[in-house]
Design a protein around this motif. Structure first.
Motif, mmCIF file in Angstrom:
data_model
loop_
_atom_site.group_PDB
_atom_site.id
_atom_site.type_symbol
_atom_site.label_atom_id
_atom_site.label_comp_id
_atom_site.label_asym_id
_atom_site.label_seq_id
_atom_site.Cartn_x
_atom_site.Cartn_y
_atom_site.Cartn_z
ATOM 1 N N ASP A 244 -5.180 4.249 -7.918
ATOM 2 C CA ASP A 244 -5.856 3.642 -6.766
ATOM 3 C C ASP A 244 -5.356 2.213 -6.593
ATOM 4 O O ASP A 244 -5.191 1.726 -5.484
ATOM 5 N N TRP A 245 -5.155 1.538 -7.726
ATOM 6 C CA TRP A 245 -4.644 0.165 -7.765
ATOM 7 C C TRP A 245 -3.755 0.076 -8.995
ATOM 8 O O TRP A 245 -4.221 0.202 -10.122
ATOM 9 N N VAL B 59 1.446 6.041 -4.422
ATOM 10 C CA VAL B 59 1.279 4.795 -5.176
ATOM 11 C C VAL B 59 1.883 4.945 -6.568
ATOM 12 O O VAL B 59 2.639 4.078 -7.041
ATOM 13 N N SER C 59 0.828 -1.203 0.000
ATOM 14 C CA SER C 59 0.000 0.000 0.000
ATOM 15 C C SER C 59 0.861 1.251 0.000
ATOM 16 O O SER C 59 1.977 1.247 0.525
ATOM 17 N N THR D 147 -2.659 8.467 -3.664
ATOM 18 C CA THR D 147 -2.504 8.142 -5.080
ATOM 19 C C THR D 147 -1.152 8.616 -5.589
ATOM 20 O O THR D 147 -0.525 7.947 -6.406
ATOM 21 N N PHE E 101 -1.723 -0.514 -3.838
ATOM 22 C CA PHE E 101 -3.058 0.020 -3.567
ATOM 23 C C PHE E 101 -3.009 1.242 -2.655
ATOM 24 O O PHE E 101 -2.090 1.397 -1.858
ATOM 25 N N ARG E 102 -4.066 2.052 -2.748
ATOM 26 C CA ARG E 102 -4.389 2.952 -1.643
ATOM 27 C C ARG E 102 -5.022 2.060 -0.582
ATOM 28 O O ARG E 102 -5.670 1.050 -0.920
ATOM 29 N N HIS F 290 1.067 -5.652 -6.817
ATOM 30 C CA HIS F 290 -0.171 -4.876 -6.722
ATOM 31 C C HIS F 290 0.073 -3.774 -5.697
ATOM 32 O O HIS F 290 0.385 -4.066 -4.539
ATOM 33 N N VAL G 108 -8.765 0.913 -1.027
ATOM 34 C CA VAL G 108 -8.980 0.031 -2.174
ATOM 35 C C VAL G 108 -8.447 -1.367 -1.848
ATOM 36 O O VAL G 108 -9.078 -2.372 -2.172
ATOM 37 N N ARG G 109 -7.313 -1.419 -1.162
ATOM 38 C CA ARG G 109 -6.730 -2.715 -0.786
ATOM 39 C C ARG G 109 -7.662 -3.488 0.135
ATOM 40 O O ARG G 109 -7.877 -4.688 -0.054
ATOM 41 N N TYR H 251 -10.713 -4.990 -1.948
ATOM 42 C CA TYR H 251 -10.442 -6.159 -2.797
ATOM 43 C C TYR H 251 -9.846 -7.331 -2.017
ATOM 44 O O TYR H 251 -10.033 -8.480 -2.402
#
Length: 137
Positions: free
Chosen positions: A97-98, A69, A62, A66, A111-112, A109, A115-116, A119
């Motif tokens: 975001d991802w 990331v 993470s 944004t 993520f923020r 991967h 969002v993490r 999912y």
């Protein structure tokens, strides 16, 4: 002037070979080290070798925003390329975001945090949990 003085001292550029198992470990180590250097949070590495044809490792991390990331993703892709592991495919960078970074045998991967948690890829790809979780992977 002699011929020795006019010759170029620049060696020819070598074409990187296909990664070996040792280089794969180095790629994974490079990814983990770079994520740590760039202050990614909650870094998780899931070994997939022999369990999935997607990759040998899936790394999930993470960033706080944004902007972070996107920065982590860009730096990681550049470091992997500079280390001679070939081109890296990056998806999701505009929204950040991802972001998916496909380095071949290591897939990352980023993520923020919100969002993490939505999912929850760690749970989806967990092979050490109950049979139901393993069956869905």
């Amino acid at each position: 002037m002699t011929q020795a003085h006019t010759a170029s001292a620049v060696p020819p550029r070598a074409v990187p070979a296909m990664p070996t198992d040792t280089q794969l470990d180095s790629l994974h180590d490079l990814v983990m080290r770079q994520l740590d250097d760039d202050q990614a949070q909650e870094i998780v590495s899931i070994p997939l070798e022999g369990k999935s044809s997607v990759a040998d490792y899936m790394v999930i991390a993470s960033g706080r925003s944004t902007r972070q990331v996107a920065s982590i993703a860009q730096k990681l892709a550049e470091k992997v390329k500079q280390a001679g592991f070939g081109p890296v495919r990056v998806e999701g960078l505009p929204a950040a975001d991802w972001v998916l970074i496909d380095a071949g045998d290591v897939v990352v991967h980023l993520f923020r945090p919100e969002v993490r948690s939505f999912y929850n890829l760690e749970r989806m790809w967990s092979f050490e949990g109950n049979e139901a979780a393993a069956g869905r992977a």
